[in-house]
Design a protein around this motif. Sequence first.
Motif, mmCIF file in Angstrom:
data_model
loop_
_atom_site.group_PDB
_atom_site.id
_atom_site.type_symbol
_atom_site.label_atom_id
_atom_site.label_comp_id
_atom_site.label_asym_id
_atom_site.label_seq_id
_atom_site.Cartn_x
_atom_site.Cartn_y
_atom_site.Cartn_z
ATOM 1 N N THR A 153 5.635 -1.278 -7.438
ATOM 2 C CA THR A 153 4.230 -1.415 -7.027
ATOM 3 C C THR A 153 3.422 -0.488 -7.908
ATOM 4 O O THR A 153 3.658 0.720 -7.918
ATOM 5 N N VAL B 32 -1.302 -7.656 -4.544
ATOM 6 C CA VAL B 32 -1.261 -6.687 -3.445
ATOM 7 C C VAL B 32 -2.662 -6.621 -2.840
ATOM 8 O O VAL B 32 -3.651 -6.569 -3.569
ATOM 9 N N GLY C 87 -3.732 -4.355 -0.410
ATOM 10 C CA GLY C 87 -4.208 -3.016 -0.106
ATOM 11 C C GLY C 87 -3.019 -2.132 0.143
ATOM 12 O O GLY C 87 -1.872 -2.551 0.012
ATOM 13 N N GLY C 88 -3.285 -0.895 0.472
ATOM 14 C CA GLY C 88 -2.172 -0.007 0.734
ATOM 15 C C GLY C 88 -2.654 1.391 1.006
ATOM 16 O O GLY C 88 -3.855 1.660 1.088
ATOM 17 N N SER C 89 -1.682 2.256 1.124
ATOM 18 C CA SER C 89 -1.999 3.633 1.433
ATOM 19 C C SER C 89 -0.888 4.492 0.845
ATOM 20 O O SER C 89 0.271 4.093 0.768
ATOM 21 N N GLY C 90 -1.277 5.659 0.380
ATOM 22 C CA GLY C 90 -0.285 6.569 -0.185
ATOM 23 C C GLY C 90 -0.894 7.952 -0.244
ATOM 24 O O GLY C 90 -1.887 8.227 0.439
ATOM 25 N N ARG C 91 -0.325 8.796 -1.080
ATOM 26 C CA ARG C 91 -0.851 10.148 -1.142
ATOM 27 C C ARG C 91 -2.282 10.165 -1.638
ATOM 28 O O ARG C 91 -3.060 11.041 -1.312
ATOM 29 N N THR D 261 -1.198 -0.424 11.119
ATOM 30 C CA THR D 261 -1.226 0.714 10.196
ATOM 31 C C THR D 261 -1.669 1.981 10.931
ATOM 32 O O THR D 261 -1.208 3.071 10.605
ATOM 33 N N ASP D 262 -2.531 1.848 11.937
ATOM 34 C CA ASP D 262 -2.867 3.028 12.743
ATOM 35 C C ASP D 262 -1.605 3.585 13.404
ATOM 36 O O ASP D 262 -1.402 4.801 13.443
ATOM 37 N N THR E 134 2.409 7.486 6.024
ATOM 38 C CA THR E 134 1.135 7.213 5.350
ATOM 39 C C THR E 134 1.325 6.424 4.067
ATOM 40 O O THR E 134 0.353 6.181 3.356
ATOM 41 N N GLY E 135 2.542 6.030 3.759
ATOM 42 C CA GLY E 135 2.758 5.227 2.564
ATOM 43 C C GLY E 135 3.121 3.799 2.939
ATOM 44 O O GLY E 135 4.142 3.580 3.607
ATOM 45 N N PHE E 136 2.303 2.845 2.551
ATOM 46 C CA PHE E 136 2.661 1.442 2.763
ATOM 47 C C PHE E 136 1.853 0.573 1.810
ATOM 48 O O PHE E 136 0.841 1.005 1.250
ATOM 49 N N THR E 137 2.341 -0.636 1.616
ATOM 50 C CA THR E 137 1.702 -1.592 0.720
ATOM 51 C C THR E 137 1.521 -2.884 1.496
ATOM 52 O O THR E 137 2.413 -3.268 2.251
ATOM 53 N N ILE F 141 8.286 1.959 2.639
ATOM 54 C CA ILE F 141 9.529 2.564 2.179
ATOM 55 C C ILE F 141 9.605 3.974 2.742
ATOM 56 O O ILE F 141 8.677 4.761 2.541
ATOM 57 N N PHE G 159 8.645 10.406 -0.281
ATOM 58 C CA PHE G 159 8.751 9.511 0.884
ATOM 59 C C PHE G 159 8.939 10.257 2.201
ATOM 60 O O PHE G 159 9.145 11.443 2.221
#
Lengths: 325, 325, 325, 103, 103, 103
Positions: free
Chosen positions: E12, E38, E40-44, F22-23, F31-34, F66, F103
Amino acid sequence: MENLLSLAADNLVSPIILSFVLGLTAALARSDLTIPEAIAKAMSIYLLFAIGFKGGVSVAAHGIDATLGLSLIAGVILSALLPLVAFGLLRVLTNLDHVNAGAVAAHYGSISIVTFVAGTSVLESQGLMYEGYMVAVAAAMEAPAILSALWLISRGGGARRMDSDLWREIALNGSIVLLVGSFAIGWITGEDGLAEISSFVVAPFKGVLCLFLLDMGIVAGRGLRAGRGLITMGLLGFGVLMPLIGAGAGLVAALLLGLSTGGAVLLMVLGASASYIAVPAAMRVAVPEANPSIYLTLSLGVTFPFNLALGLPIYVSVARAVTGG
Amino acid sequence: MENLLSLAADNLVSPIILSFVLGLTAALARSDLTIPEAIAKAMSIYLLFAIGFKGGVSVAAHGIDATLGLSLIAGVILSALLPLVAFGLLRVLTNLDHVNAGAVAAHYGSISIVTFVAGTSVLESQGLMYEGYMVAVAAAMEAPAILSALWLISRGGGARRMDSDLWREIALNGSIVLLVGSFAIGWITGEDGLAEISSFVVAPFKGVLCLFLLDMGIVAGRGLRAGRGLITMGLLGFGVLMPLIGAGAGLVAALLLGLSTGGAVLLMVLGASASYIAVPAAMRVAVPEANPSIYLTLSLGVTFPFNLALGLPIYVSVARAVTGG
Amino acid sequence: MENLLSLAADNLVSPIILSFVLGLTAALARSDLTIPEAIAKAMSIYLLFAIGFKGGVSVAAHGIDATLGLSLIAGVILSALLPLVAFGLLRVLTNLDHVNAGAVAAHYGSISIVTFVAGTSVLESQGLMYEGYMVAVAAAMEAPAILSALWLISRGGGARRMDSDLWREIALNGSIVLLVGSFAIGWITGEDGLAEISSFVVAPFKGVLCLFLLDMGIVAGRGLRAGRGLITMGLLGFGVLMPLIGAGAGLVAALLLGLSTGGAVLLMVLGASASYIAVPAAMRVAVPEANPSIYLTLSLGVTFPFNLALGLPIYVSVARAVTGG
Amino acid sequence: MQTHDAKRVEITIEAIVKSRLTDALVDQGVTGFTILPVLGGSGRSGEWSRSGQVSRASGMVQVICIIRPDRLDGLLSAILPVLDRHIGVVSVTDCQVLRAERF
Amino acid sequence: MQTHDAKRVEITIEAIVKSRLTDALVDQGVTGFTILPVLGGSGRSGEWSRSGQVSRASGMVQVICIIRPDRLDGLLSAILPVLDRHIGVVSVTDCQVLRAERF
Amino acid sequence: MQTHDAKRVEITIEAIVKSRLTDALVDQGVTGFTILPVLGGSGRSGEWSRSGQVSRASGMVQVICIIRPDRLDGLLSAILPVLDRHIGVVSVTDCQVLRAERF
Ligand SMILES: Nc1ncnc2c1ncn2[C@@H]1O[C@H](COP(=O)(O)O)[C@@H](O)[C@H]1O
Ligand SMILES: Nc1ncnc2c1ncn2[C@@H]1O[C@H](COP(=O)(O)O)[C@@H](O)[C@H]1O
Ligand SMILES: Nc1ncnc2c1ncn2[C@@H]1O[C@H](COP(=O)(O)O)[C@@H](O)[C@H]1O
Ligand code: NA
Ligand code: NA
Ligand code: NA
């Protein structure tokens, strides 16, 4: 001749052609300019709806004359026979195997509605009238070429799978349904219907066509870059010769039918143009062994720009000379 | 002054500004109102095509005067120098590190074509003429700022990767190609071309601009919500001060060039506006360490609405006062 | 009566209705004609923006009369009470359990903005005026039905989850925000605003509506094919009877309010129409156990075409007869 | 959390034969699948991208099918005729699912 | 049904460096991959969503690459330089493929 | 190349409850997702397709998450309440990731 040259020059500086050139140039220069897929589909839906509707309204206004039925039949015959010519020509000019040759031939029997639309634009700017039902002839010419090409291919061995999915793909594919359907709507609602929606189907039409051709230029340019190695001199020759043959066949048919000058031009355009929407999809279903890069590059990258830039003025000049229009 | 206030009030109640406010409000209230990505891209393609085309037609109609070339050069110089000013100002007002400061600075040297378009709308409603080639100046100002910001960043250590991908990203990105290409098409086809497609590129233009600003409001509002913590008072001050400085520089350049009042306003707008399409993409490629939330929130959430709501009337008033137009 | 028949015939041959028929036919024949999701959303955004804006402009032009507030209240009451009637009727005519019956009832209390728009088209072609604020009434009627249906469902056992997500879904869903927001923009900017963007919000409106109805026809047709087994005679009866009841209730309210003939028609249309955008989404959040095929097929596949083809002429004729308009 | 073994089959195939493939799945009794859009790709037949395409001739989709392990062979044999004639790729992964009774 | 071991690599990554990544793949001899959009998403670096975006600055894609197990290390080293500078996530899963000669 | 064990959780769920899901993930510290778009599908509640839909009532998305293996149970318990009320499918696959510290 002078007339032809000035017509060709006029034609080349229209926003429509230049938009195609812009897209082609951008893609060849590897710019990231792209049109989202959904927008390209929306523009094609708009163009089909508008052209079908206006054709129907024109039939409602001018009435049906006896040649409508004959023109439809002529279209079907042209579409069914041109693949045989194309197939023969391909076997002479190129070393495509019979499957790929058959697949290419199907495209040249069928038609490109955008080339048709560009043709109507040129006619309008020249003040030439044409029969409204030519749109119906265009619709009638989409499919027969597929059947005769599949017959050619199956003759060469390996039965083609003509299952119900394929029939539906051919007969009920979205573009035919939309073109025929909007033609019917235009016919039924007539001038009143046109008055209601003309600021949608008439006013912005050419502008949308510009953006659509921008996209076609981009797609064609990408195809040419990817298909560089594929397009031999023989194929190139075919891509330029075949539209002239198709236009010739269209002209003969038009003279036999007694069409107006504008109608003759459009039948020439239909004969000359090669499909790049309906037929490629049908070929993927029916003849997946055939290489799509060949037929798409040839139809979209060679014949489409040829017709747009040089073919159209030639067809108009010849039709004028022959019909005296 | 009174004039300025009434202009500002007039400006605020235009459908264009209110559409932005609606989008902003909806996003801040966490409504699910969204515009699909493909549609946002399509509107931006439409706006670029239309504004470029109309600029080209206007050049075809009024001819090139000597200042065209000078204006282009002035634009390039402005775009290259403003990032230095912005960088200095950021180092004074904020505690951004030099990478982030450089990335932000790139945005303020470059331009926002939507702000430019909003500026032409205001000019038209005020009956002020402007030089058609200002569109070409806008295109010329997109890229130089990127190069000078990358130079600033590399001076601070860590060589920037100027590979061919980045060059292509900068020079051939879709929006520049489309703007320049449609400008050329407009120039070549002139008034005749405009007559053909004006009901596409002129008539619905402001309405499309409304929906586009609705979307920008939504995106800006979401950005502001996500970037709440990031926007310090210093950054906020920069986001309001820098456009005024850029407009001042634009005004000086316009006076030196002897542009019309409308042209002066547009050069001020170009100086004042910050990129939010081309430069962010280039920064992601060249300076991925820089935080996109900072530059996007600042450019789209602070400077863009400031220019739209307050900047435009100020620039018009000042330009009128100074040029006597 | 004769009048009704000719009106019904006129109505049936409009491009709008025929486009719906085309889409429906194509889907039932399993053609692959589809409209990309992003385009369908864009058209719905355009229609909401245009109808809201024009409503606001009309209020700005004609001023607010005392009945505006009363009409809003009447709309809220209608929306809240109609689900009770619908629920009762469903329990009599069908054997839906109370969860599914409640979910269906919510749709019939709420409204379909496309039916409303089609109603305004018919009024315009008949030369009937209507109160501009009817758009605001439409917006006010979207949500109350949801709350009263949820109350009905929770009475039958199993507490409904009314959490903040659901409240936001109901109160701030995109279509309400856009409709109310553009109404406000139209009201604030008035005739001047309309002059600026009328070639966007007025001129192409009916044409866009045609393509939108084409899409609705396709979606309805696919729904009908998928939901074949679900639609019993009882449900079918409900889908035709309930709009008549809703229209009747709307007419009574209109007479009490003293609305114009056109306004009465629109309140009838609002009463008669069933939601297919906002309410289905709210039901998926609040009552996921309810089967969406039932309420979507009923609302989009039965009641929407009924209103479009037969309901509208009936409502116009009845309102004319009763109000003497 | 109680999970169960299953197989995740991911089939990347031409969009135009999607319904042929799903018909084959349904015939085999596999009625659960999810279809993802594909933006572009590259393979032995070259690189392609979705943007700007109007024809349905190009374009692929990814069909994801989660099934009980013992049904894998049936599924693969059912889809092979479609895959044989058309370009595309299949991968099978071991996975765990909640609520095994659904598969 | 005869299947073969393979590795499924799912990357990704920011859309804007997609061609940089696929160029790296092709240089390494990996010419088979599929690209998914993709939403949307969320990460650091926070949460993002595709809707309404015009700039190509935000937005990610997922590149899926099925390869023979022995080519995994080469692939990972080839893409690491791109991944190092740009945000993104890589996962590798064991899978089974039909027609191993294609990979 | 140094890789680490992880779990890949793929949740196909109604688009309308995406933010609810996601909430729940974020509450659980994930907090990590796609998020991938879904074009269509089929399940016990029938077949559906995205094209032409205007309502947000239909339509699904696929959320990919992940995580470190030891966080799996927490994640599954966190999302179960959302999954229980809404249609959808979850699969968990073993995978390998680079840069485990993320992760
Ligand atoms: N090794 C691979 N990994 C992932 N996707 C692949 C692979 N090979 C082929 N594909 C996909 O399948 C399509 C057709 O492949 P091919 O039949 O090799 O041309 C490509 O465009 C890719 O989308
Ligand atoms: N644990 C994860 N599982 C799935 N996707 C992730 C994960 N972490 C990050 N991503 C994706 O990678 C993008 C960038 O992540 P980051 O670099 O952490 O900001 C996010 O927007 C997600 O799309
Ligand atoms: N076995 C499966 N494999 C993959 N996706 C599935 C499966 N079952 C259901 N789905 C997806 O989940 C959605 C809802 O399923 P259901 O709740 O069974 O109606 C379907 O539309 C598919 O997108
Ligand atoms: Na032809
Ligand atoms: Na600037
Ligand atoms: Na109602």
